[in-house]
Design a protein around this motif. Structure first.
Motif, PDB file in Angstrom:
ATOM      1  N   SER A 148      75.235   8.299  20.262  1.00  0.00           N
ATOM      2  CA  SER A 148      73.918   8.653  20.806  1.00  0.00           C
ATOM      3  C   SER A 148      73.402   9.983  20.264  1.00  0.00           C
ATOM      4  O   SER A 148      74.174  10.818  19.789  1.00  0.00           O
ATOM      5  CB  SER A 148      73.982   8.649  22.338  1.00  0.00           C
ATOM      6  OG  SER A 148      74.966   9.510  22.795  1.00  0.00           O
ATOM      7  N   PHE A 150      70.894  13.662  20.582  1.00  0.00           N
ATOM      8  CA  PHE A 150      70.865  14.753  21.567  1.00  0.00           C
ATOM      9  C   PHE A 150      69.740  14.594  22.582  1.00  0.00           C
ATOM     10  O   PHE A 150      69.801  15.155  23.670  1.00  0.00           O
ATOM     11  CB  PHE A 150      70.724  16.109  20.844  1.00  0.00           C
ATOM     12  CG  PHE A 150      69.309  16.434  20.428  1.00  0.00           C
ATOM     13  CD1 PHE A 150      68.415  16.996  21.331  1.00  0.00           C
ATOM     14  CD2 PHE A 150      68.843  16.160  19.144  1.00  0.00           C
ATOM     15  CE1 PHE A 150      67.097  17.283  20.959  1.00  0.00           C
ATOM     16  CE2 PHE A 150      67.535  16.432  18.772  1.00  0.00           C
ATOM     17  CZ  PHE A 150      66.660  16.996  19.684  1.00  0.00           C
ATOM     18  N   LYS A 174      80.302   7.959  21.772  1.00  0.00           N
ATOM     19  CA  LYS A 174      80.345   9.208  20.992  1.00  0.00           C
ATOM     20  C   LYS A 174      78.998   9.901  21.216  1.00  0.00           C
ATOM     21  O   LYS A 174      77.999   9.549  20.599  1.00  0.00           O
ATOM     22  CB  LYS A 174      80.540   8.865  19.504  1.00  0.00           C
ATOM     23  CG  LYS A 174      81.216   9.922  18.671  1.00  0.00           C
ATOM     24  CD  LYS A 174      80.549  11.278  18.645  1.00  0.00           C
ATOM     25  CE  LYS A 174      79.352  11.362  17.736  1.00  0.00           C
ATOM     26  NZ  LYS A 174      78.613  12.648  17.853  1.00  0.00           N
ATOM     27  N   GLU A 177      76.970  16.109  19.802  1.00  0.00           N
ATOM     28  CA  GLU A 177      77.749  17.324  20.044  1.00  0.00           C
ATOM     29  C   GLU A 177      76.889  18.466  20.579  1.00  0.00           C
ATOM     30  O   GLU A 177      77.404  19.491  21.003  1.00  0.00           O
ATOM     31  CB  GLU A 177      78.520  17.744  18.785  1.00  0.00           C
ATOM     32  CG  GLU A 177      77.695  17.953  17.531  1.00  0.00           C
ATOM     33  CD  GLU A 177      77.430  16.676  16.727  1.00  0.00           C
ATOM     34  OE1 GLU A 177      76.994  15.679  17.327  1.00  0.00           O
ATOM     35  OE2 GLU A 177      77.636  16.684  15.502  1.00  0.00           O
ATOM     36  N   GLY A 226      69.563   7.510  16.623  1.00  0.00           N
ATOM     37  CA  GLY A 226      69.474   8.839  16.009  1.00  0.00           C
ATOM     38  C   GLY A 226      68.428   8.845  14.919  1.00  0.00           C
ATOM     39  O   GLY A 226      67.494   8.024  14.930  1.00  0.00           O
ATOM     40  N   SER A 227      68.582   9.724  13.963  1.00  0.00           N
ATOM     41  CA  SER A 227      67.577   9.858  12.907  1.00  0.00           C
ATOM     42  C   SER A 227      67.713   8.717  11.880  1.00  0.00           C
ATOM     43  O   SER A 227      68.782   8.117  11.734  1.00  0.00           O
ATOM     44  CB  SER A 227      67.739  11.210  12.216  1.00  0.00           C
ATOM     45  OG  SER A 227      69.037  11.318  11.692  1.00  0.00           O
ATOM     46  N   GLY A 249      66.428   4.191  14.672  1.00  0.00           N
ATOM     47  CA  GLY A 249      66.184   5.407  13.905  1.00  0.00           C
ATOM     48  C   GLY A 249      65.019   6.227  14.420  1.00  0.00           C
ATOM     49  O   GLY A 249      64.620   6.132  15.576  1.00  0.00           O
ATOM     50  N   CYS A 282      61.762  10.074  20.992  1.00  0.00           N
ATOM     51  CA  CYS A 282      61.466   9.151  19.885  1.00  0.00           C
ATOM     52  C   CYS A 282      60.183   8.388  20.150  1.00  0.00           C
ATOM     53  O   CYS A 282      59.655   7.746  19.260  1.00  0.00           O
ATOM     54  CB  CYS A 282      62.618   8.181  19.691  1.00  0.00           C
ATOM     55  SG  CYS A 282      62.844   7.143  21.120  1.00  0.00           S
ATOM     56  N   GLU A 382      58.923  13.221  10.374  1.00  0.00           N
ATOM     57  CA  GLU A 382      59.163  13.258  11.817  1.00  0.00           C
ATOM     58  C   GLU A 382      59.535  14.696  12.164  1.00  0.00           C
ATOM     59  O   GLU A 382      60.555  15.213  11.698  1.00  0.00           O
ATOM     60  CB  GLU A 382      60.315  12.323  12.217  1.00  0.00           C
ATOM     61  CG  GLU A 382      60.561  12.372  13.713  1.00  0.00           C
ATOM     62  CD  GLU A 382      61.784  11.601  14.179  1.00  0.00           C
ATOM     63  OE1 GLU A 382      62.811  11.600  13.479  1.00  0.00           O
ATOM     64  OE2 GLU A 382      61.708  11.019  15.266  1.00  0.00           O
ATOM     65  N   PHE A 449      64.119  -2.592  24.110  1.00  0.00           N
ATOM     66  CA  PHE A 449      63.568  -1.403  23.471  1.00  0.00           C
ATOM     67  C   PHE A 449      63.939  -1.400  21.997  1.00  0.00           C
ATOM     68  O   PHE A 449      65.109  -1.489  21.646  1.00  0.00           O
ATOM     69  CB  PHE A 449      64.155  -0.149  24.144  1.00  0.00           C
ATOM     70  CG  PHE A 449      63.596   1.141  23.605  1.00  0.00           C
ATOM     71  CD1 PHE A 449      62.718   1.913  24.356  1.00  0.00           C
ATOM     72  CD2 PHE A 449      63.951   1.600  22.335  1.00  0.00           C
ATOM     73  CE1 PHE A 449      62.190   3.088  23.856  1.00  0.00           C
ATOM     74  CE2 PHE A 449      63.425   2.774  21.828  1.00  0.00           C
ATOM     75  CZ  PHE A 449      62.544   3.523  22.583  1.00  0.00           C
TER      76      PHE A 449
HETATM   77  P1  NAD Z   1      71.106  12.587  14.476  1.00  0.00           P
HETATM   78  O1  NAD Z   1      70.862  11.440  13.582  1.00  0.00           O
HETATM   79  O2  NAD Z   1      71.264  13.938  13.878  1.00  0.00           O
HETATM   80  O3  NAD Z   1      72.428  12.343  15.356  1.00  0.00           O
HETATM   81  C1  NAD Z   1      72.643  11.145  16.052  1.00  0.00           C
HETATM   82  C2  NAD Z   1      74.144  10.909  16.169  1.00  0.00           C
HETATM   83  O4  NAD Z   1      74.692  10.762  14.868  1.00  0.00           O
HETATM   84  C3  NAD Z   1      74.891  12.053  16.837  1.00  0.00           C
HETATM   85  O5  NAD Z   1      75.855  11.525  17.714  1.00  0.00           O
HETATM   86  C4  NAD Z   1      75.519  12.788  15.672  1.00  0.00           C
HETATM   87  O6  NAD Z   1      76.739  13.392  16.018  1.00  0.00           O
HETATM   88  C5  NAD Z   1      75.742  11.703  14.644  1.00  0.00           C
HETATM   89  N1  NAD Z   1      75.629  12.182  13.273  1.00  0.00           N
HETATM   90  C6  NAD Z   1      74.865  13.206  12.815  1.00  0.00           C
HETATM   91  N2  NAD Z   1      75.028  13.342  11.484  1.00  0.00           N
HETATM   92  C7  NAD Z   1      75.898  12.393  11.092  1.00  0.00           C
HETATM   93  C8  NAD Z   1      76.462  12.024   9.825  1.00  0.00           C
HETATM   94  N3  NAD Z   1      76.144  12.671   8.701  1.00  0.00           N
HETATM   95  N4  NAD Z   1      77.325  10.991   9.780  1.00  0.00           N
HETATM   96  C9  NAD Z   1      77.649  10.326  10.901  1.00  0.00           C
HETATM   97  N5  NAD Z   1      77.150  10.639  12.124  1.00  0.00           N
HETATM   98  C10 NAD Z   1      76.283  11.650  12.221  1.00  0.00           C
HETATM   99  O7  NAD Z   1      69.915  12.583  15.560  1.00  0.00           O
HETATM  100  P2  NAD Z   1      69.589  13.677  16.666  1.00  0.00           P
HETATM  101  O8  NAD Z   1      69.007  14.881  16.009  1.00  0.00           O
HETATM  102  O9  NAD Z   1      70.737  13.849  17.595  1.00  0.00           O
HETATM  103  O10 NAD Z   1      68.456  12.913  17.493  1.00  0.00           O
HETATM  104  C11 NAD Z   1      67.104  12.929  17.134  1.00  0.00           C
HETATM  105  C12 NAD Z   1      66.730  11.711  16.321  1.00  0.00           C
HETATM  106  O11 NAD Z   1      67.017  10.526  17.056  1.00  0.00           O
HETATM  107  C13 NAD Z   1      65.253  11.626  16.002  1.00  0.00           C
HETATM  108  O12 NAD Z   1      65.093  11.181  14.685  1.00  0.00           O
HETATM  109  C14 NAD Z   1      64.732  10.587  16.990  1.00  0.00           C
HETATM  110  O13 NAD Z   1      63.565   9.908  16.597  1.00  0.00           O
HETATM  111  C15 NAD Z   1      65.891   9.664  17.052  1.00  0.00           C
HETATM  112  N6  NAD Z   1      65.842   8.858  18.263  1.00  0.00           N
HETATM  113  C16 NAD Z   1      65.471   7.546  18.119  1.00  0.00           C
HETATM  114  C17 NAD Z   1      65.371   6.753  19.244  1.00  0.00           C
HETATM  115  C18 NAD Z   1      64.965   5.314  19.118  1.00  0.00           C
HETATM  116  O14 NAD Z   1      65.012   4.617  20.096  1.00  0.00           O
HETATM  117  N7  NAD Z   1      64.560   4.838  17.959  1.00  0.00           N
HETATM  118  C19 NAD Z   1      65.673   7.275  20.497  1.00  0.00           C
HETATM  119  C20 NAD Z   1      66.067   8.610  20.597  1.00  0.00           C
HETATM  120  C21 NAD Z   1      66.150   9.395  19.460  1.00  0.00           C
END
Ligand code: NAD
Length: 497
Positions: A148, A150, A174, A177, A226-227, A249, A282, A382, A449
């Protein structure tokens, strides 16, 4: 004093062998409040093994018993969600009322999962052939991974784990962090609700932990949020290791304001959807598309409202909290600098906001930028902060072209009083979640969703029936029970008789 935030396994805290940690900060003060453990590969394997060991017994636990535990969890969560909201605010920064809203949206998925006996019912066809019945059942996958981001440390995990557990899987979560404590509070609540050891586990960590979840053969599916670059990586790596993967994403969500819209309603919506949770959602609206002659009026109305937003510590009487880390705050501010340098007009500038909070907090006030054009980085990227861009277009068709040309397709909204225009928009727009005079159209738990295009990799959206299907595998069973009068052998391919 700084605390250590550990893993969780077999219904108790698990320190792991790793000595590596990452600092966790309170964004409203800038102080380090804890150190989160960063798992080694061995730590990850230990937690995954515990989940794998718990699977056979949990899979065979009756639906009646599973449902009872889900109801217990729901009751405990409902009674004590204020505690969880405060933990979220202390590590994420969002205001407590918003954190409470996040928990409530997650709780809706728990409530949906309480109906699992009904949701898991299969089909039955009697006498498909003479004395032959056909029926279908859904069975759990095994150990499932949830990774998930942050920005919703409680709600996003809750999009997945209630349904995963209800359908008979065991879970390794997971968390991000940056705000890992919510996951441990939730884990303790599951134990209190009577969930057997090993069914819900938490693995703290970074890429090392993620990579083990993506490659370990005992993990059968991965649900990631995540991203976009990481979502793409997770999808490619997980599927290459034969796992079922859903990877949600990033986003760039547009609101299209037509000339006949109620501009006060639209301006209220832009402020709520642009600056709520400091834009770290997001489903936040970051691109406001003003169609035709209304742009000046609309910008004035949004500016007036944005100027009244109180930025400060989420535990105080604030409307908007800080950003999650200093690095993220500075990155978001750099997009405002870039927009200004590119010739856009900064109408409300959050860069020097006077916040009601610690002087070292990660503050950035609401920012409204007018005359943004589609080539500017403030539009193309973004930003994930309290920055709302206004893009002026001539017509509905220009607005539709803009939205559909964008690589993301998470959420969008249209503001209009013309039902025909709204209907055309819902039909034509290439986006997964659409609001009509609703700025943040997050579907209820019993719908699913998920976005389109670069906002989701994989075929399954989160929760609703997509969730039940994602966390189960279907079997079709064809059975023949013969009358006692039967005799003889038949070697032919089964045919319908
Ligand atoms: P992130 O991609 O940096 O991190 C997400 C998860 O991936 C975390 O648990 C992190 O520890 C892990 N991670 C980070 N880098 C990694 C790597 N190189 N290899 C493997 N795992 C890695 O995202 P964030 O900054 O925590 O959250 C914000 C992002 O999440 C924004 O882009 C937002 O749009 C997106 N988001 C999307 C939705 C959706 O439903 N589409 C919902 C919430 C957030």
């Amino acid at each position: 004093m700084s605390k250590t935030i550990s893993h969780w396994m077999n219904n108790e805290a698990f320190a792991g062998a790793s000595t590596a940690t990452a600092p966790v900060t309170n964004p409203a003060t800038g102080t380090v409040t804890g150190e989160v453990a960063l798992a080694t590969i061995e730590d990850a394997r230990t937690v995954i093994d515990a989940a794998a060991e718990a699977f056979p017994a949990w899979r065979d636990t009756s639906l009646a018993k599973r449902t009872q535990i889900l109801f217990n969890f729901r009751e405990l969560l409902n009674a004590r969600k204020g505690e969880l909201a405060k933990i979220i605010t202390s590590e994420h920064g969002k205001v407590v009322s918003d954190a409470l809203g996040e928990v409530s949206r997650g709780q809706e998925v728990v409530e949906f999962a309480c109906g699992i006996p009904h949701l898991l019912k299969g089909g039955f066809t009697e006498n498909a052939s003479t004395k032959v019945d056909v029926f279908s059942i859904r069975q759990p996958l095994g150990v499932v991974g949830v990774i998930s981001p942050f920005n919703f440390p409680a709600m996003v995990p809750m999009w997945f784990f209630p349904i995963a557990i209800a359908t008979g899987n065991t879970v390794v979560l997971k968390p991000s962090e940056k705000d890992p404590s919510a996951s441990l509070w939730i884990a303790e609540l599951w134990a209190e609700a009577g969930l057997p050891p090993g069914v819900f586990n938490v693995l703290q960590g970074d890429k090392t932990a993620v990579d083990e979840l993506l490659t370990n053969p005992k993990v059968k599916s991965v649900s990631f949020v995540g991203s976009t670059p990481i979502a793409k990586y997770v999808y490619a790596t997980g599927t290459a290791h034969d796992k079922r993967v859903q990877a949600l994403g990033g986003a760039k969500n547009h609101a299209v304001i037509l000339p006949d819209a109620d501009l006060d309603l639209a301006a209220d919506a832009m402020v709520n959807a642009g600056f709520g949770s400091a834009g770290e959602r997001c489903m936040a609206i970051s691109a406001c598309v003003a169609v035709g002659p209304i742009a000046d009026d609309l910008v004035a109305k949004i500016a007036e409202r944005a100027a009244g937003i109180k930025t400060g510590d989420g535990t105080k009487d604030s409307d908007m909290g800080p950003l999650v880390t200093k690095a993220h705050r500075d990155k978001v501010a750099s997009y405002i600098d870039a927009g200004e340098a590119d010739g856009a007009k900064i109408v409300v500038d959050g860069r020097n906001v006077k916040a009601d909070g610690g002087q070292d907090g990660f503050w950035l006030g609401p920012t409204l930028i007018d005359n943004v054009t589609p080539e500017m980085s403030v539009y193309t990227d973004e930003i994930f902060g309290p920055v709302l861009s206004v893009i002026r277009v001539e017509s509905y068709d220009d607005a539709m072209d803009l939205v559909n040309s964008n690589p993301y397709g998470n959420g969008t909204a249209i503001f209009t009083n013309d039902g025909g225009a709204a209907r055309r928009f819902q039909n034509e727009v290439q986006v997964g979640m659409v609001g009509i005079n609703v700025p943040i159209p997050v579907p209820m738990a019993y719908y699913s969703f998920g976005g389109w295009k670069a906002s989701l990799f994989g075929d399954s959206h989160a929760h609703g029936m997509d969730g039940v299907q994602f966390f189960t595998r279907q079997k079709a069973i064809t059975s023949r029970w013969l009358d006692p009068s039967h005799g003889g052998i038949e070697l032919g391919f089964p045919q319908n008789q």
